[in-house]
Design a protein around this motif. Structure first.
Motif, PDB file in Angstrom:
ATOM      1  N   TYR A  88     -37.761   8.815  13.169  1.00 42.62           N
ATOM      2  CA  TYR A  88     -38.865   9.615  12.648  1.00 42.62           C
ATOM      3  C   TYR A  88     -40.221   9.128  13.129  1.00 42.62           C
ATOM      4  O   TYR A  88     -41.069   9.916  13.551  1.00 42.62           O
ATOM      5  CB  TYR A  88     -38.820   9.608  11.116  1.00 42.62           C
ATOM      6  CG  TYR A  88     -40.081  10.138  10.477  1.00 42.62           C
ATOM      7  CD1 TYR A  88     -40.482  11.452  10.681  1.00 42.62           C
ATOM      8  CD2 TYR A  88     -40.889   9.304   9.696  1.00 42.62           C
ATOM      9  CE1 TYR A  88     -41.653  11.939  10.115  1.00 42.62           C
ATOM     10  CE2 TYR A  88     -42.047   9.786   9.120  1.00 42.62           C
ATOM     11  CZ  TYR A  88     -42.437  11.106   9.336  1.00 42.62           C
ATOM     12  OH  TYR A  88     -43.584  11.573   8.784  1.00 42.62           O
ATOM     13  N   HIS A 361     -31.911  22.851   2.415  1.00 42.20           N
ATOM     14  CA  HIS A 361     -32.558  21.889   3.313  1.00 42.20           C
ATOM     15  C   HIS A 361     -31.551  20.866   3.820  1.00 42.20           C
ATOM     16  O   HIS A 361     -31.553  20.519   5.003  1.00 42.20           O
ATOM     17  CB  HIS A 361     -33.712  21.182   2.583  1.00 42.20           C
ATOM     18  CG  HIS A 361     -34.987  21.961   2.568  1.00 42.20           C
ATOM     19  ND1 HIS A 361     -35.141  23.118   1.838  1.00 42.20           N
ATOM     20  CD2 HIS A 361     -36.172  21.755   3.210  1.00 42.20           C
ATOM     21  CE1 HIS A 361     -36.368  23.588   2.011  1.00 42.20           C
ATOM     22  NE2 HIS A 361     -37.007  22.784   2.845  1.00 42.20           N
ATOM     23  N   GLU A 362     -30.687  20.399   2.930  1.00 41.10           N
ATOM     24  CA  GLU A 362     -29.693  19.398   3.327  1.00 41.10           C
ATOM     25  C   GLU A 362     -28.693  19.971   4.321  1.00 41.10           C
ATOM     26  O   GLU A 362     -28.241  19.272   5.241  1.00 41.10           O
ATOM     27  CB  GLU A 362     -28.982  18.859   2.086  1.00 41.10           C
ATOM     28  CG  GLU A 362     -27.914  17.810   2.362  1.00 41.10           C
ATOM     29  CD  GLU A 362     -28.457  16.489   2.919  1.00 41.10           C
ATOM     30  OE1 GLU A 362     -27.640  15.590   3.190  1.00 41.10           O
ATOM     31  OE2 GLU A 362     -29.687  16.360   3.083  1.00 41.10           O
ATOM     32  N   ARG A 365     -30.482  19.748   7.588  1.00 38.75           N
ATOM     33  CA  ARG A 365     -30.580  18.355   8.035  1.00 38.75           C
ATOM     34  C   ARG A 365     -29.239  17.864   8.564  1.00 38.75           C
ATOM     35  O   ARG A 365     -29.148  17.258   9.635  1.00 38.75           O
ATOM     36  CB  ARG A 365     -31.028  17.455   6.882  1.00 38.75           C
ATOM     37  CG  ARG A 365     -31.196  15.984   7.285  1.00 38.75           C
ATOM     38  CD  ARG A 365     -31.149  15.036   6.100  1.00 38.75           C
ATOM     39  NE  ARG A 365     -29.811  14.905   5.542  1.00 38.75           N
ATOM     40  CZ  ARG A 365     -28.855  14.093   6.009  1.00 38.75           C
ATOM     41  NH1 ARG A 365     -29.082  13.354   7.086  1.00 38.75           N
ATOM     42  NH2 ARG A 365     -27.684  14.023   5.421  1.00 38.75           N
ATOM     43  N   SER A 368     -28.132  19.941  11.891  1.00 38.54           N
ATOM     44  CA  SER A 368     -29.021  19.707  13.040  1.00 38.54           C
ATOM     45  C   SER A 368     -28.590  20.547  14.243  1.00 38.54           C
ATOM     46  O   SER A 368     -28.065  20.041  15.241  1.00 38.54           O
ATOM     47  CB  SER A 368     -29.042  18.217  13.419  1.00 38.54           C
ATOM     48  OG  SER A 368     -29.645  17.453  12.405  1.00 38.54           O
ATOM     49  N   VAL A 400     -32.367  14.989  15.916  1.00 41.39           N
ATOM     50  CA  VAL A 400     -31.328  14.591  14.975  1.00 41.39           C
ATOM     51  C   VAL A 400     -31.535  13.156  14.503  1.00 41.39           C
ATOM     52  O   VAL A 400     -31.104  12.788  13.407  1.00 41.39           O
ATOM     53  CB  VAL A 400     -29.929  14.763  15.607  1.00 41.39           C
ATOM     54  CG1 VAL A 400     -29.708  13.771  16.735  1.00 41.39           C
ATOM     55  CG2 VAL A 400     -28.829  14.622  14.564  1.00 41.39           C
ATOM     56  N   HIS A 403     -33.281  13.075  11.307  1.00 46.45           N
ATOM     57  CA  HIS A 403     -32.390  13.497  10.218  1.00 46.45           C
ATOM     58  C   HIS A 403     -31.354  12.427   9.866  1.00 46.45           C
ATOM     59  O   HIS A 403     -30.727  12.496   8.807  1.00 46.45           O
ATOM     60  CB  HIS A 403     -31.677  14.791  10.610  1.00 46.45           C
ATOM     61  CG  HIS A 403     -32.584  15.962  10.682  1.00 46.45           C
ATOM     62  ND1 HIS A 403     -32.212  17.176  11.220  1.00 46.45           N
ATOM     63  CD2 HIS A 403     -33.874  16.127  10.273  1.00 46.45           C
ATOM     64  CE1 HIS A 403     -33.213  18.021  11.144  1.00 46.45           C
ATOM     65  NE2 HIS A 403     -34.230  17.416  10.578  1.00 46.45           N
ATOM     66  N   ARG A 404     -31.146  11.472  10.782  1.00 43.42           N
ATOM     67  CA  ARG A 404     -30.193  10.381  10.529  1.00 43.42           C
ATOM     68  C   ARG A 404     -30.912   9.052  10.311  1.00 43.42           C
ATOM     69  O   ARG A 404     -30.294   7.991  10.348  1.00 43.42           O
ATOM     70  CB  ARG A 404     -29.226  10.245  11.713  1.00 43.42           C
ATOM     71  CG  ARG A 404     -28.319  11.457  11.935  1.00 43.42           C
ATOM     72  CD  ARG A 404     -27.285  11.594  10.822  1.00 43.42           C
ATOM     73  NE  ARG A 404     -26.291  12.602  11.126  1.00 43.42           N
ATOM     74  CZ  ARG A 404     -26.365  13.875  10.781  1.00 43.42           C
ATOM     75  NH1 ARG A 404     -27.442  14.306  10.115  1.00 43.42           N
ATOM     76  NH2 ARG A 404     -25.409  14.731  11.080  1.00 43.42           N
ATOM     77  N   PRO A 412     -27.620   8.745   5.393  1.00 41.79           N
ATOM     78  CA  PRO A 412     -27.965   9.879   6.255  1.00 41.79           C
ATOM     79  C   PRO A 412     -26.782  10.523   6.966  1.00 41.79           C
ATOM     80  O   PRO A 412     -26.884  11.672   7.392  1.00 41.79           O
ATOM     81  CB  PRO A 412     -28.938   9.267   7.268  1.00 41.79           C
ATOM     82  CG  PRO A 412     -28.661   7.798   7.251  1.00 41.79           C
ATOM     83  CD  PRO A 412     -28.256   7.488   5.853  1.00 41.79           C
ATOM     84  N   ASN A 419     -31.074  14.141  -1.276  1.00 39.43           N
ATOM     85  CA  ASN A 419     -32.091  13.755  -0.297  1.00 39.43           C
ATOM     86  C   ASN A 419     -33.371  14.563  -0.481  1.00 39.43           C
ATOM     87  O   ASN A 419     -34.439  14.124  -0.037  1.00 39.43           O
ATOM     88  CB  ASN A 419     -31.562  13.966   1.130  1.00 39.43           C
ATOM     89  CG  ASN A 419     -30.718  12.799   1.616  1.00 39.43           C
ATOM     90  OD1 ASN A 419     -31.077  11.643   1.441  1.00 39.43           O
ATOM     91  ND2 ASN A 419     -29.588  13.110   2.236  1.00 39.43           N
ATOM     92  N   PHE A 433     -37.882  15.918   7.939  1.00 41.82           N
ATOM     93  CA  PHE A 433     -37.075  17.130   8.079  1.00 41.82           C
ATOM     94  C   PHE A 433     -37.715  17.996   9.152  1.00 41.82           C
ATOM     95  O   PHE A 433     -38.807  18.528   8.974  1.00 41.82           O
ATOM     96  CB  PHE A 433     -37.034  17.860   6.730  1.00 41.82           C
ATOM     97  CG  PHE A 433     -36.302  19.175   6.753  1.00 41.82           C
ATOM     98  CD1 PHE A 433     -34.930  19.213   6.905  1.00 41.82           C
ATOM     99  CD2 PHE A 433     -36.983  20.370   6.592  1.00 41.82           C
ATOM    100  CE1 PHE A 433     -34.247  20.422   6.913  1.00 41.82           C
ATOM    101  CE2 PHE A 433     -36.315  21.586   6.585  1.00 41.82           C
ATOM    102  CZ  PHE A 433     -34.935  21.606   6.752  1.00 41.82           C
ATOM    103  N   PRO A 435     -35.986  20.614  11.556  1.00 44.76           N
ATOM    104  CA  PRO A 435     -35.029  21.447  12.285  1.00 44.76           C
ATOM    105  C   PRO A 435     -35.685  22.383  13.292  1.00 44.76           C
ATOM    106  O   PRO A 435     -35.013  22.902  14.194  1.00 44.76           O
ATOM    107  CB  PRO A 435     -34.338  22.242  11.175  1.00 44.76           C
ATOM    108  CG  PRO A 435     -35.349  22.312  10.084  1.00 44.76           C
ATOM    109  CD  PRO A 435     -36.061  20.993  10.139  1.00 44.76           C
TER     110      PRO A 435
END
Length: 498
Positions: A88, A361-362, A365, A368, A400, A403-404, A412, A419, A433, A435
């Motif tokens: 991130y 959202h999850e 995530r 991906s 990704v 997201h991980r 993750p 989350n 987040f 995507p």
């Protein structure tokens, strides 16, 4: 004669290898002269780091390499160096904090013969800025970001529910119906009309989209992006990409011609009319970016982008909900309490459905859909995390990896809706987040996709119970292939009316 041909062929092959090796060494020296790129695994001549990049797990392999080489490192995809942004913090520092520098689009060989750097996705410089601003305005005019687009989605959701009702009790693959529904929403904006779910022309177009996305996400697509000149001479499914593109080009060109014959200048019905109006305004400008070929490419970008990734998200999401029936049941209980079963869910309900919102959202995530993102190219020299990156550097924003990122999400690698929930069960967003990518190359249809994902899922769950064919424990969520996109495995489910 035959025995003499073999030594001659061997000599030619050796000559090719020596020339390629010399070119690789020259390229390496040129890179060194310009300034060393960030460190990374040692490449082999010609192959680069391909032997270290596991087929079907490119995203995972790059994250594993990042554990050794850091969040900004270099891999060689064959002869071409690529700087990978992993995690991130690196993605934020590049795509947001240095948005201008990272706003260029890196070339992809699978698209280049079709787009030739045209259209809103693969153009650069002033052409891209002009098309981006125009397209944002045109899409806003036709309802994106307003209640108008919500009404279009709900109308299509009602059509989808009718098709789903006809399957009740019987196992079926939802791919085609979801594909139709999602594509019809963007069709209504771009072409000004929707298509029946049994329209043969429409079904053919959707097949072309799916086929291209699947091939591009396969090892064939990966290898074509790395060695296009070589693979042009090797038989394989990658050749179908360009045949499919040409068929799509013909369809879009025919649509544009029909618009020319029926439009009223200054009274646009859809995106194509809007673009044609701008072409009229700039017809005497020799430097205008509003040309017919640009309209074809931009229309394709919107049509493809507004169809494939969202429909894959819906399909992947249904598979996850089949595997975790307790999550589905909790979403339906929340829907019953807030919306009931007598009225259709609306976007205004989203803030009152924290658990449902968190699950959606999850789902995005966890799946991906575009794990590597689309490549960037630096528009000017810059520095990132202590590394000098020259103008033109090819960049892979490994979306990704955000997201991980264990610093941003609990467990993750597991599906976990908490989350996106705080300790009180309220929905909480997360900057990691992404995507739809970040920065100035963020997907223009992000708002549309969010609305579709929420409204399609909630209308389906309000009306039907989802039943797997077999045991939920046996459902395998492993993508069918991972490359440009994460393509989910084929599956069937059964619906029962609630």
């Amino acid at each position: 004669m035959g025995s003499m041909a073999i030594p001659g062929l061997t000599a030619l092959l050796w000559l090719f290898v020596l020339l390629a090796l010399a070119r690789w060494r020259w390229g390496t020296r040129q890179t060194q002269r310009k300034g060393a790129l960030p460190p990374g695994p040692t490449p082999l001549p010609l192959l680069g780091n391909l032997l270290q990049l596991v087929p079907r797990r490119l995203d995972r392999t790059l994250m594993e390499l990042s554990a050794r080489w850091g969040p900004v490192f270099t891999v060689r995809l064959g002869p071409r160096p690529a700087v990978v942004l992993c995690g991130y913090a690196a993605l934020r520092d590049a795509l947001v904090r240095q948005a201008d520098a990272f706003s260029g689009r890196g070339a992809m060989a699978v698209f280049e013969p079709f787009t030739r750097g045209n259209g809103i996705v693969f153009s650069n410089g002033q052409r891209w800025r002009t098309l981006r601003n125009f397209t944002l305005g045109a899409l806003k005019e036709f309802g994106l970001g307003s209640r108008t687009i919500e009404e279009r989605i709900l109308e299509e959701a009602a059509c989808l529910l009718g098709e789903l009702q006809a399957t009740v009790g019987a196992p079926f693959d939802p791919q085609q119906l979801l594909h139709n529904a999602v594509s019809n929403v963007i069709c209504s904006v771009v072409f000004g009309n929707r298509y029946g779910y049994d329209d043969p022309e429409f079904l053919r177009l959707l097949d072309l989209f799916s086929d291209n996305f699947r091939i591009m996400s396969s090892r064939w697509g990966e290898m074509y992006n790395i060695f296009p000149s070589l693979l042009n001479w090797i038989p394989g499914p990658h050749h179908r990409i360009f045949q499919n593109f040409e068929e799509l080009r013909i369809f879009i060109s025919e649509q544009i011609q029909r618009h020319r014959q029926t439009r009223q200048p200054g009274e646009p019905r859809d995106f194509i009319d809007c673009f044609l109006d701008q072409m009229d305004k700039e017809q005497k400008n020799p430097e205008s970016h509003f040309q017919e070929e640009t309209l074809v490419m931009t229309t394709h970008n919107l049509f493809f982008g507004g169809t494939e990734t969202t429909s894959i998200t819906l399909r992947s999401g249904l598979l996850i909900l089949l595997k975790y029936p307790e999550v589905t049941a909790k979403m339906q209980a929340e829907l019953d309490a807030v919306v009931g079963r007598m009225r259709t869910p609306s976007l205004a309900d989203r803030e009152h459905l924290p658990y449902t919102n968190a699950v959606l959202h999850e789902l995005q995530r966890f799946t991906s859909v575009l794990p590597l993102g689309l490549p960037r190219a630096l528009t000017h020299n810059t520095h990132l995390h202590g590394h000098f990156l020259p103008k033109g550097t090819f960049v892979i924003p490994l979306l990704v990896s955000a997201h991980r990122d264990p610093s941003q999400f609990k467990d993750p690698d597991c599906f976990n809706p908490t989350n996106f929930l705080d300790d009180k069960g309220k929905f909480q967003s997360n900057d990691a987040f992404m995507p739809f990518a970040l920065g100035k190359r963020m997907c223009l249809g992000a708002g549309l996709a969010r609305s579709e994902i929420f409204l399609f899922f909630t209308t389906i769950l309000q009306r039907f119970c989802l039943l797997p064919v077999g045991s939920p424990a046996n459902i395998d969520l492993t993508p069918q292939c991972t490359g440009l996109g994460n393509v989910p495995p084929a599956f069937q489910l059964r619906l029962v009316a609630r």
